[in-house]
Design a protein around this motif. Sequence first.
Motif, PDB file in Angstrom:
ATOM      1  N   THR A  29       0.812  -1.218   0.000  1.00 45.39           N
ATOM      2  CA  THR A  29       0.000   0.000   0.000  1.00 45.39           C
ATOM      3  C   THR A  29       0.846   1.270   0.000  1.00 45.39           C
ATOM      4  OG1 THR A  29      -0.166  -0.126   2.420  1.00 45.39           O
ATOM      5  CG2 THR A  29      -1.948  -1.132   1.134  1.00 45.39           C
ATOM      6  N   ASN A  30       2.191   1.093  -0.122  1.00 42.57           N
ATOM      7  CA  ASN A  30       3.115   2.223  -0.209  1.00 42.57           C
ATOM      8  C   ASN A  30       3.026   3.120   1.027  1.00 42.57           C
ATOM      9  OD1 ASN A  30       5.147   3.697  -1.467  1.00 42.57           O
ATOM     10  ND2 ASN A  30       3.694   5.121  -2.398  1.00 42.57           N
ATOM     11  N   ASN A  31       3.066   2.498   2.210  1.00 36.72           N
ATOM     12  CA  ASN A  31       3.031   3.234   3.469  1.00 36.72           C
ATOM     13  C   ASN A  31       4.305   2.987   4.270  1.00 36.72           C
ATOM     14  OD1 ASN A  31       0.290   4.620   4.110  1.00 36.72           O
ATOM     15  ND2 ASN A  31      -0.289   2.671   3.155  1.00 36.72           N
ATOM     16  N   PHE A 124       4.744  12.454  10.400  1.00 39.06           N
ATOM     17  CA  PHE A 124       5.686  11.966   9.385  1.00 39.06           C
ATOM     18  C   PHE A 124       5.367  12.558   8.010  1.00 39.06           C
ATOM     19  CE2 PHE A 124       7.053   8.861   6.187  1.00 39.06           C
ATOM     20  CZ  PHE A 124       8.377   8.683   6.546  1.00 39.06           C
ATOM     21  N   ASP A 125       6.434  12.762   7.227  1.00 36.94           N
ATOM     22  CA  ASP A 125       6.297  13.228   5.836  1.00 36.94           C
ATOM     23  C   ASP A 125       5.523  14.542   5.751  1.00 36.94           C
ATOM     24  OD1 ASP A 125       6.601  13.224   3.099  1.00 36.94           O
ATOM     25  OD2 ASP A 125       4.949  11.827   2.722  1.00 36.94           O
ATOM     26  N   GLY A 126       5.991  15.512   6.520  1.00 36.85           N
ATOM     27  CA  GLY A 126       5.401  16.847   6.449  1.00 36.85           C
ATOM     28  C   GLY A 126       3.975  16.926   6.954  1.00 36.85           C
ATOM     29  N   GLY A 127       3.628  16.025   7.887  1.00 38.71           N
ATOM     30  CA  GLY A 127       2.283  16.064   8.461  1.00 38.71           C
ATOM     31  C   GLY A 127       1.306  15.067   7.864  1.00 38.71           C
ATOM     32  N   GLY A 129       1.645  11.804   7.972  1.00 36.74           N
ATOM     33  CA  GLY A 129       1.530  10.670   8.876  1.00 36.74           C
ATOM     34  C   GLY A 129       2.002   9.373   8.249  1.00 36.74           C
ATOM     35  N   CYS A 130       2.176   8.349   9.078  1.00 35.65           N
ATOM     36  CA  CYS A 130       2.560   7.020   8.600  1.00 35.65           C
ATOM     37  C   CYS A 130       1.970   5.969   9.524  1.00 35.65           C
ATOM     38  CB  CYS A 130       4.087   6.881   8.526  1.00 35.65           C
ATOM     39  SG  CYS A 130       4.918   6.843  10.129  1.00 35.65           S
ATOM     40  N   GLY A 172      -1.835  12.930  10.484  1.00 33.61           N
ATOM     41  CA  GLY A 172      -2.239  13.134   9.099  1.00 33.61           C
ATOM     42  C   GLY A 172      -3.136  12.019   8.587  1.00 33.61           C
ATOM     43  N   ASP A 173      -3.558  12.143   7.347  1.00 33.06           N
ATOM     44  CA  ASP A 173      -4.491  11.171   6.759  1.00 33.06           C
ATOM     45  C   ASP A 173      -3.900   9.765   6.678  1.00 33.06           C
ATOM     46  OD1 ASP A 173      -6.372  13.144   6.431  1.00 33.06           O
ATOM     47  OD2 ASP A 173      -5.820  13.584   4.358  1.00 33.06           O
ATOM     48  N   ASN A 174      -2.568   9.663   6.600  1.00 34.38           N
ATOM     49  CA  ASN A 174      -1.933   8.350   6.472  1.00 34.38           C
ATOM     50  C   ASN A 174      -1.593   7.706   7.817  1.00 34.38           C
ATOM     51  OD1 ASN A 174      -1.995   8.568   3.683  1.00 34.38           O
ATOM     52  ND2 ASN A 174       0.049   9.449   3.558  1.00 34.38           N
ATOM     53  N   PHE A 175      -1.892   8.400   8.916  1.00 37.05           N
ATOM     54  CA  PHE A 175      -1.555   7.854  10.231  1.00 37.05           C
ATOM     55  C   PHE A 175      -2.474   6.684  10.585  1.00 37.05           C
ATOM     56  CE2 PHE A 175      -2.263   7.984  14.923  1.00 37.05           C
ATOM     57  CZ  PHE A 175      -1.032   7.480  15.292  1.00 37.05           C
ATOM     58  N   ARG A 176      -1.849   5.555  10.954  1.00 38.56           N
ATOM     59  CA  ARG A 176      -2.587   4.373  11.368  1.00 38.56           C
ATOM     60  C   ARG A 176      -1.861   3.708  12.531  1.00 38.56           C
ATOM     61  NH1 ARG A 176      -5.228   6.372   8.029  1.00 38.56           N
ATOM     62  NH2 ARG A 176      -6.353   5.491   6.245  1.00 38.56           N
ATOM     63  N   LEU A 177      -2.609   3.083  13.409  1.00 37.56           N
ATOM     64  CA  LEU A 177      -2.038   2.229  14.438  1.00 37.56           C
ATOM     65  C   LEU A 177      -2.278   0.777  14.056  1.00 37.56           C
ATOM     66  CD1 LEU A 177      -3.019   3.822  17.880  1.00 37.56           C
ATOM     67  CD2 LEU A 177      -0.760   3.718  16.841  1.00 37.56           C
TER      68      LEU A 177
END
Length: 235
Positions: A29-31, A124-127, A129-130, A172-177
């Motif tokens: 998923t390119n994360n 991460f990555d300028g806000g 998220g990762c 950010g939108d890409n932030f996940r736990l």
Amino acid sequence: AIKLNQPPLIEGPTDIGKSKALEYLAYLTNNHLLYQSFSGQTDVSELIGKYVPNTEDAKRTFEKVLSSKNKGSLKKETMNILEQAKITGLTEDECKQIAALEGLNMERVEWVWQDGTVPKAMEFDGGKGCWLYFDELGAAEPQILVKLNRIFSRGIKRIEITENGGKEVTGGDNFRLIATTNPPSYAGREPFEKDFLRRWVYQKVGGLSQEDFLKRLDFTGHGKQRNQETGVESG
């Protein structure tokens, strides 16, 4: 769980590929995947952040004290501060106090805030998220798990870092736990509280079958060695 923007928690025996599966999912998923391992020594400062000296040499010296494997070499007062930090985190004054107690020459050092893995993943990555991967979550002490509720309190997108004067960090939108754990039957693991589990997409997985285990040995190259030692050819 990922499609629904919900945090998965995978429980299963050791060495069956839980971590590799999540790493591969992040790759597909390119994360970016930020790793945080848990043990009985993990404290809140690793997750949220702490104050450190602003020079690399002084920082390395101070970090060496905090991560000392030989805790018996530290002063009793230092140990008391670190034990409390597992729950509350380290304040700037406590960091300075530890440095003084352990004889570190840091009176003229400027102390700066260093984010832990949670705010790092959020920003991460300028806000953007990762993904933040909690490995061996069940090995964390109960007080640490209670602190993690702070991440979930606002839809796992925002956290207030009281240790740094009330700084608020938004994911950010890409932030996940995502998280994995061994079963409670393993040494040092305690069953999760039901209220804690309800915050996750909780999934139990079983061990590998003998067939899958042997295939895995062959895939990693150990199968050839196994066959040479036993004189048995692969089918």
